[in-house]
Design a protein around this motif. Structure first.
Motif, PDB file in Angstrom:
ATOM      1  N   ALA A 176     -54.871  29.446 -41.146  1.00  0.00           N
ATOM      2  CA  ALA A 176     -54.632  28.012 -41.038  1.00  0.00           C
ATOM      3  C   ALA A 176     -53.277  27.688 -40.414  1.00  0.00           C
ATOM      4  N   TYR A 177     -52.277  28.522 -40.692  1.00  0.00           N
ATOM      5  CA  TYR A 177     -50.927  28.165 -40.267  1.00  0.00           C
ATOM      6  C   TYR A 177     -50.649  28.602 -38.831  1.00  0.00           C
ATOM      7  N   ASN A 178     -49.687  27.931 -38.203  1.00  0.00           N
ATOM      8  CA  ASN A 178     -49.224  28.350 -36.878  1.00  0.00           C
ATOM      9  C   ASN A 178     -48.533  29.697 -37.003  1.00  0.00           C
ATOM     10  N   ARG A 192     -50.274  38.882 -36.893  1.00  0.00           N
ATOM     11  CA  ARG A 192     -50.876  39.328 -38.144  1.00  0.00           C
ATOM     12  C   ARG A 192     -51.183  38.073 -38.944  1.00  0.00           C
ATOM     13  N   GLY A 193     -52.101  38.200 -39.878  1.00  0.00           N
ATOM     14  CA  GLY A 193     -52.475  37.053 -40.689  1.00  0.00           C
ATOM     15  C   GLY A 193     -52.450  37.425 -42.146  1.00  0.00           C
ATOM     16  N   SER A 194     -53.046  36.564 -42.968  1.00  0.00           N
ATOM     17  CA  SER A 194     -53.014  36.774 -44.413  1.00  0.00           C
ATOM     18  C   SER A 194     -54.262  37.521 -44.859  1.00  0.00           C
ATOM     19  N   PHE A 195     -54.086  38.374 -45.877  1.00  0.00           N
ATOM     20  CA  PHE A 195     -55.173  39.260 -46.272  1.00  0.00           C
ATOM     21  C   PHE A 195     -56.357  38.512 -46.871  1.00  0.00           C
ATOM     22  N   HIS A 196     -56.079  37.361 -47.515  1.00  0.00           N
ATOM     23  CA  HIS A 196     -57.202  36.683 -48.172  1.00  0.00           C
ATOM     24  C   HIS A 196     -58.232  36.190 -47.162  1.00  0.00           C
ATOM     25  N   MET A 205     -50.647  37.793 -47.505  1.00  0.00           N
ATOM     26  CA  MET A 205     -50.673  36.419 -47.999  1.00  0.00           C
ATOM     27  C   MET A 205     -49.244  35.905 -48.174  1.00  0.00           C
ATOM     28  N   LEU A 206     -49.039  34.657 -47.823  1.00  0.00           N
ATOM     29  CA  LEU A 206     -47.711  34.081 -47.990  1.00  0.00           C
ATOM     30  C   LEU A 206     -47.458  33.768 -49.467  1.00  0.00           C
ATOM     31  N   GLU A 218     -50.448  31.715 -51.384  1.00  0.00           N
ATOM     32  CA  GLU A 218     -50.905  30.846 -50.289  1.00  0.00           C
ATOM     33  C   GLU A 218     -52.276  30.222 -50.562  1.00  0.00           C
ATOM     34  N   THR A 219     -53.144  30.952 -51.283  1.00  0.00           N
ATOM     35  CA  THR A 219     -54.505  30.450 -51.503  1.00  0.00           C
ATOM     36  C   THR A 219     -54.527  29.162 -52.330  1.00  0.00           C
ATOM     37  N   TYR A 270     -52.864  23.714 -45.650  1.00  0.00           N
ATOM     38  CA  TYR A 270     -51.885  23.560 -44.567  1.00  0.00           C
ATOM     39  C   TYR A 270     -52.038  22.211 -43.893  1.00  0.00           C
ATOM     40  N   ARG A 282     -40.565  27.244 -41.558  1.00  0.00           N
ATOM     41  CA  ARG A 282     -41.038  28.631 -41.559  1.00  0.00           C
ATOM     42  C   ARG A 282     -40.833  29.196 -40.156  1.00  0.00           C
ATOM     43  N   TYR A 318     -42.986  34.696 -40.175  1.00  0.00           N
ATOM     44  CA  TYR A 318     -43.653  33.942 -41.251  1.00  0.00           C
ATOM     45  C   TYR A 318     -42.743  33.729 -42.464  1.00  0.00           C
TER      46      TYR A 318
END
Lengths: 399, 92
Positions: free
Chosen positions: A283-285, A290-294, B1-2, B14-15, B19, B71, B76
């Motif tokens: 979702a994020y810019n 790389r992205g998020s694992f979820h 995950m952030l 993050e979940t 956003y 950010r 990130y």
């Protein structure tokens, strides 16, 4: 028999007729068609990394043309027809396999959208069928069409001429073809700025020196905003990470390509045997590749529900690329900003399938210094006129 | 995950968040006065920097409040979070 080297590795000259920024599929195809179709060979492709190492190396290689609107059908179908003759054209094997694509419907609105799209495709001369769940199961026997699913398969659009190709071979084939026609492919040469004088492009700056050109073509995907910013051009683009993954090599089990917007996954099986899966963008810019694992986790959950046979497969590798997403999920192509600057961006999650088509049309656009008719609807002025080409239904998640 | 530090709830996964894209995009004071080009820019054009980016998040599965973050879009790393309505902090 393979040639000893597929392309030279030249030092950049100080000036070219045309500079193409970005040595991915689009940039290489554009250079190839500039040389082959238009005899413009004084061309450099400047690549900051290695050829075909950006999104060209990171996509899931799906090729199809079943988009909703006429403008999209025009460019994507033009691409598909070129794909159908590409191996002969390039004299290079790209493992193009027309194994068809199923776009699944999981809700009444999915069904309506899908049936509408099938009709629109047929009016546009594109092969398209609407399949009920049993027919979809016949095309792809490992697809779970049980009504007990959380998101049951209620039907699917089917484009038999769709398929996959081997992305590396596509890049190498175009690179070899362009190089043989005299195009300089310059790797390890990042463009740091486009230079402009008196409202016209004069070239580009790189750490390896300034390179003059009165026509500069941006094929830089996720980094287009950064480059356009160097000439003060603000584009309606947002760069997002897009992730994909492969399993280990498996026996052939999956005969086609299956995409599902609703549950956010698309799956095919590569020639070697690995399952190739993609999901929606993070979702994020982000420019971090790389992205998020979820996001991967949700994609795997969706894949397992649709394909219970995958339960014992293992993820071998995941990765991310940076995609430039436009507000209407359609590309932005054509002259913009200073004279001599050409945009090719906004392909978001779906640029690979367009590679031959956009290379062809962009080369024609640059050669004649006006938009090719098939890309004219995709000019940046549509965000002022409001003539958007809304492909969210066909493209938003799984392009 | 952030791991996102909500200004009210502290660091959460993050979940739990939704956003909201670029922050500090003000609604035009007199939309009818804008040209088509200006209106198009307001609707469609947002900053897309490679580096520090001011953006909105909503703690959708928590306190349900919106806030802003700065950010770095390359790493990130979240450099700062601040409440909606506050100015973007000046960071070194």
């Amino acid at each position: 028999m393979s040639p000893e080297v597929l392309w030279r590795n030249p030092e950049p000259r100080r000036a070219y007729d045309v500079v193409v920024v970005g040595g991915g599929g689009h940039g290489l195809a554009t250079a190839y068609y500039l040389a082959r179709n238009h005899g413009i060979t004084d061309v450099a492709v400047l690549e900051r990394g290695w050829l075909g190492g950006g999104n060209m190396a990171r996509n899931t290689t799906i090729i199809r043309s079943n988009y909703l609107w006429e403008a999209s059908a025009g460019i994507y179908e033009h691409a598909l027809r070129l794909w159908e003759g590409l191996e002969d054209d390039l004299g290079y094997d790209v493992d193009f396999s027309q194994r068809g694509v199923l776009n699944l419907a999981h809700s009444l609105s999915d069904v309506r959208e899908g049936v509408r799209r099938v009709h629109a495709n047929r009016l546009a001369g594109i092969d398209a069928e609407w399949l009920d769940p049993a027919q979809a199961h016949e095309v792809c026997p490992i697809l779970n069409v049980s009504p007990d699913l959380r998101h049951p398969v209620l039907g699917a659009t089917y484009q038999p001429r769709a398929g996959i190709a081997k992305h590396d071979y596509v890049a190498w084939g175009y690179a070899h073809g362009a190089d043989a026609l005299g195009v300089d492919l310059v790797q390890d040469c990042p463009v740091t700025a486009v230079t402009v004088r008196a409202g016209a492009v004069t070239g580009v700056d790189t750490p390896r020196g300034a390179i003059a050109a009165h026509r500069v073509v941006l094929c830089a995907a996720g980094h287009t905003s950064v480059l356009a910013g160097t000439v003060g051009l603000d584009l309606p683009l947002q760069s997002h990470p897009l992730q994909a993954l492969v399993s280990e090599l498996l026996e052939p089990v999956h005969p086609t390509v299956v995409m599902s917007n609703a549950v956010h996954v698309y799956v095919s099986q590569a020639h070697k045997g690995e399952l190739v899966m993609g999901a929606g963008v993070d979702a994020y810019n982000g420019y971090g590749r790389r992205g998020s694992f979820h996001v991967i986790e949700a994609q795997m959950a969706a894949a397992l529900e649709l394909f219970p046979v995958f339960a014992r497969a293992h993820v071998l590798r995941t990765w991310g690329g940076i995609v430039d997403v436009s507000p209407d999920a359609s590309p932005i192509v054509g002259p913009a900003g200073p004279d001599g600057l050409y945009l090719n961006c906004g392909w978001g999650t779906g640029g690979f399938k367009a590679t031959p088509g956009i290379g062809w049309c962009l080369a024609d656009t640059v050669a004649h210094e006006r938009p090719h008719p098939l890309v004219a609807p995709f000019g940046p002025d549509r965000f002022t006129t409001g003539a958007l080409i809304d492909e969210h239904g066909a493209a938003a998640v799984a392009h | 995950m952030l791991l996102i530090p909500c200004p009210w709830c502290g660091p959460r996964d993050e979940t739990e968040f939704h956003y909201g894209g670029a922050a500090h995009v003000a609604y035009p004071p007199d939309p009818a006065a804008l040209s088509d080009e200006e209106w198009g820019r307001y609707l469609f054009v947002r900053a897309n920097p490679e580096g520090a980016f001011a953006e909105r998040w909503s703690h959708a599965d928590g306190c349900r409040r919106w806030f802003n973050a700065v950010r770095d879009t390359r790493t990130y790393e979240i450099r700062a979070v601040y409440r909606a309505g506050e100015p973007r902090p000046v960071l070194p």
